[in-house]
Design a protein around this motif. Sequence first.
Motif, PDB file in Angstrom:
ATOM      1  N   VAL A  85       0.861  -1.189   0.000  1.00  9.78           N
ATOM      2  CA  VAL A  85       0.000   0.000   0.000  1.00  9.78           C
ATOM      3  C   VAL A  85       0.894   1.234   0.000  1.00  9.78           C
ATOM      4  O   VAL A  85       1.551   1.542   1.000  1.00  9.78           O
ATOM      5  CB  VAL A  85      -0.935   0.014   1.231  1.00  9.78           C
ATOM      6  N   MET A 124      -2.958   6.419   0.496  1.00  4.98           N
ATOM      7  CA  MET A 124      -4.425   6.483   0.559  1.00  4.98           C
ATOM      8  C   MET A 124      -4.887   7.837   0.025  1.00  4.98           C
ATOM      9  O   MET A 124      -5.841   8.439   0.516  1.00  4.98           O
ATOM     10  CB  MET A 124      -4.904   6.247   1.988  1.00  4.98           C
ATOM     11  N   LEU A 168      -7.649  -4.503  -0.852  1.00  3.56           N
ATOM     12  CA  LEU A 168      -7.465  -4.255   0.577  1.00  3.56           C
ATOM     13  C   LEU A 168      -8.230  -5.273   1.419  1.00  3.56           C
ATOM     14  O   LEU A 168      -7.718  -5.779   2.423  1.00  3.56           O
ATOM     15  CB  LEU A 168      -7.934  -2.838   0.923  1.00  3.56           C
ATOM     16  N   TYR A 213      -0.219  -6.550   5.097  1.00  2.00           N
ATOM     17  CA  TYR A 213       0.077  -5.331   4.355  1.00  2.00           C
ATOM     18  C   TYR A 213       1.521  -4.889   4.600  1.00  2.00           C
ATOM     19  O   TYR A 213       2.072  -5.066   5.690  1.00  2.00           O
ATOM     20  CB  TYR A 213      -0.844  -4.187   4.793  1.00  2.00           C
ATOM     21  N   CYS A 264       3.420  -1.144   4.017  1.00  2.00           N
ATOM     22  CA  CYS A 264       3.069   0.241   3.705  1.00  2.00           C
ATOM     23  C   CYS A 264       4.323   1.087   3.517  1.00  2.00           C
ATOM     24  O   CYS A 264       5.364   0.843   4.129  1.00  2.00           O
ATOM     25  CB  CYS A 264       2.217   0.840   4.818  1.00  2.00           C
ATOM     26  N   LEU A 268      -4.482   3.725   6.440  1.00  2.00           N
ATOM     27  CA  LEU A 268      -5.068   2.440   6.060  1.00  2.00           C
ATOM     28  C   LEU A 268      -5.960   1.914   7.178  1.00  2.00           C
ATOM     29  O   LEU A 268      -7.101   1.491   6.939  1.00  2.00           O
ATOM     30  CB  LEU A 268      -3.963   1.435   5.749  1.00  2.00           C
ATOM     31  N   SER A 310      -8.536  -3.830   8.358  1.00  4.40           N
ATOM     32  CA  SER A 310      -7.094  -4.067   8.205  1.00  4.40           C
ATOM     33  C   SER A 310      -6.370  -4.091   9.552  1.00  4.40           C
ATOM     34  O   SER A 310      -5.253  -4.621   9.643  1.00  4.40           O
ATOM     35  CB  SER A 310      -6.473  -3.000   7.307  1.00  4.40           C
TER      36      SER A 310
END
Length: 219
Positions: free
Chosen positions: A11, A14, A35, A41, A43, A52, A59
């Motif tokens: 990720v 956002m 997602l 994840y 990031c 997130l 998440s």
Amino acid sequence: HPTRTPSVLWVHDMIPERMGFDLSLPVWRQKHAALARAAAYACSSAHTLKDLHKIAPASVAKPAVVAGCGVSPEMTPPSSEEIAAFHDRFVQPKLGGRRYLFMPGHTHNYKNGQLLVQALSRMDCADLAVLVTMPSPEVDHLRAIPRLVVHHEHLSDADLRLAYGCAQALVYPSFYEGFGLPVAEAMACGCPVICSGTSSLREVAGDAAVDRKSTRLNS
């Protein structure tokens, strides 16, 4: 994204969610499906991970790490000989030999190039130039500033390094970044950084940047 195999989702940001993009578009619906399906994840920044968790609450229960972004090993401070050669080949013919501010990438929308326009509009720009790498409305607004030289050109990776290394400063007043790679690249090339303190930029720049909230650009 895999539908049956457990996967780790990278990720980067956002931005669409934070900046009010139309999330009904297929690309963003696909993002949110990914997602939801991810088992874990990675990031680009702690700020992205925080967003997130806030935007996709499911998440929070899944494993996540902050991995950051890498800077190419070629991004190093240019030598005095390289600086002199770039000045003769590029800065002199295209920027009038002037000292210049550098803002690579997009300058519009959440990148907040309008702040640079506003700042330079209050300055005497007789000996100053701005180098940008992508067309945008802000380029036209910059060109309307009296006596300011503005040059727009897509740069190779080699010239990007030299442009960083020869600039008076990188200007990066973005409202939101998932990471902020130009800030890291500029510091790697020995370029002073003027940036906003928003989102991940304070995280990436640390105490090496000049924060626009506390420093006047025309001082």
